[in-house]
Scaffold this active site. Structure first.
Site, short mmCIF file in Angstrom:
data_model
loop_
_atom_site.label_atom_id
_atom_site.label_comp_id
_atom_site.label_asym_id
_atom_site.label_seq_id
_atom_site.Cartn_x
_atom_site.Cartn_y
_atom_site.Cartn_z
N GLU A 95 0.80 -1.23 0.00
CA GLU A 95 0.00 0.00 0.00
C GLU A 95 0.84 1.28 0.00
O GLU A 95 0.31 2.37 -0.20
CB GLU A 95 -0.94 -0.01 1.20
CG GLU A 95 -2.04 -1.06 1.08
CD GLU A 95 -2.98 -1.09 2.27
OE1 GLU A 95 -2.60 -0.59 3.33
OE2 GLU A 95 -4.10 -1.62 2.11
N GLU A 126 7.23 -21.67 8.13
CA GLU A 126 7.71 -20.77 9.18
C GLU A 126 8.78 -21.40 10.06
O GLU A 126 9.47 -20.71 10.83
CB GLU A 126 6.55 -20.29 10.06
CG GLU A 126 5.96 -21.34 10.98
CD GLU A 126 4.92 -20.74 11.90
OE1 GLU A 126 5.13 -20.82 13.12
OE2 GLU A 126 3.92 -20.18 11.42
#
Length: 285
Positions: A95, A126
């Site tokens: 963004e 992860e």
């Protein structure tokens, strides 16, 4: 088939201590609650998050200053995270160009498991402590950059490994975690800790912890971009004109700032491509 149990001499790997984000919810028998009761209970917990973020502002201020310094000197901001935390980093990074008009690649979000993991979980991604550094290396990271790890638990191997290797190589590091005294915070030079406590659904850190992380990331990049001159007054003068809504917003900015009509504002924006450039042209700069 006979199940063979290990002998008494077998050494089990002990579980790590339960973090507060993994501790039991303060609410129980959720399946017996009405919809209204569920919504009010979730909302009551959500209301605790802004105060917890406020308590972390002194830590966040230090991280913002470090980020501004690196970006002013030609560096970049990298986020590394897994699951919800990784997705929030990717979201915040994606963004920045349309909001502040900065180049693609100034803020980069990396998620364990790669872009596939943005939409669906990638098994065991992860838990790979070496992969984050490989992902950073793919972007030719240097000691001018800064790496911010995002991990609700504060013990994600992907994040810890990336921060430790970055720091070993002289790269500035920060983090956003939701447990106090975590391994991720210990690996970061500029930690931001927002201990959010038990989730409404036990262990579902996309909820309170995710909300806290989103607030912190909003504050980090917004404050950084303002410090870098990407906002004038209170307006996004460098935003990309990516759709009609933003074009209309840009025209309103010019009308308010320059005291001109809509038609002239539209012409200026079309000719110059951004609010900042249009204002500069109008003022003869």
């Amino acid at each position: 088939m006979t199940l063979r149990l290990p002998s008494k001499s077998h050494h089990f790997t002990s579980f790590p201590p339960v973090s507060t984000t993994e501790s039991p919810s303060l609410f129980d028998q959720l399946e017996t609650r009405t919809t209204q009761e569920l919504l009010k209970s979730i909302n009551s917990l959500d209301q605790t998050i802004p105060a917890l973020v406020a308590a972390a502002i002194p830590q966040l201020e230090v991280l913002v200053e470090a980020t501004v310094q690196r970006l002013q000197n030609g560096g970049r901001l990298f986020y590394i995270g897994a699951g919800t935390s990784g997705r929030l980093g990717v979201l915040d990074a994606s963004e920045c160009p349309p909001t502040f008009g900065v180049p693609q690649g100034l803020v980069i979000g990396l998620i364990a498991g790669g872009d596939t993991a943005i939409r669906q979980a990638v098994e065991n991604a992860e838990d790979n402590a070496e992969q984050a550094w490989r992902d950073l290396e793919a972007h030719q990271i240097t000691d001018r950059d800064i790496v911010v790890g995002i991990a609700a638990s504060g013990r994600t191997p992907y994040v810890i490994g990336g921060l430790e290797e970055s720091r070993r190589r002289g790269i500035a590091t920060g983090c956003v975690v939701c447990n106090a005294g975590s391994a991720v915070a210990a690996a970061a030079e500029f930690p931001v800790e927002v201990p959010t406590g038990p989730e409404f659904v036990t262990g579902s850190t996309r909820m309170k912890a995710g909300t806290a992380q989103k607030l912190v990331l909003n504050m980090l990049t917004t404050a950084t971009m303002i410090r870098l001159g990407r906002v004038k007054g209170n307006k996004m003068v460098d935003m990309q004109m990516a759709n009609q809504k933003l074009v209309d917003r840009g025209q309103r900015m010019l009308m308010e700032e320059l005291g001109i009509g809509q038609e002239e504002a539209a012409t200026l924006l079309t000719e110059h491509g951004s609010v900042r450039a249009a204002m500069a042209a109008y003022n003869g700069q």
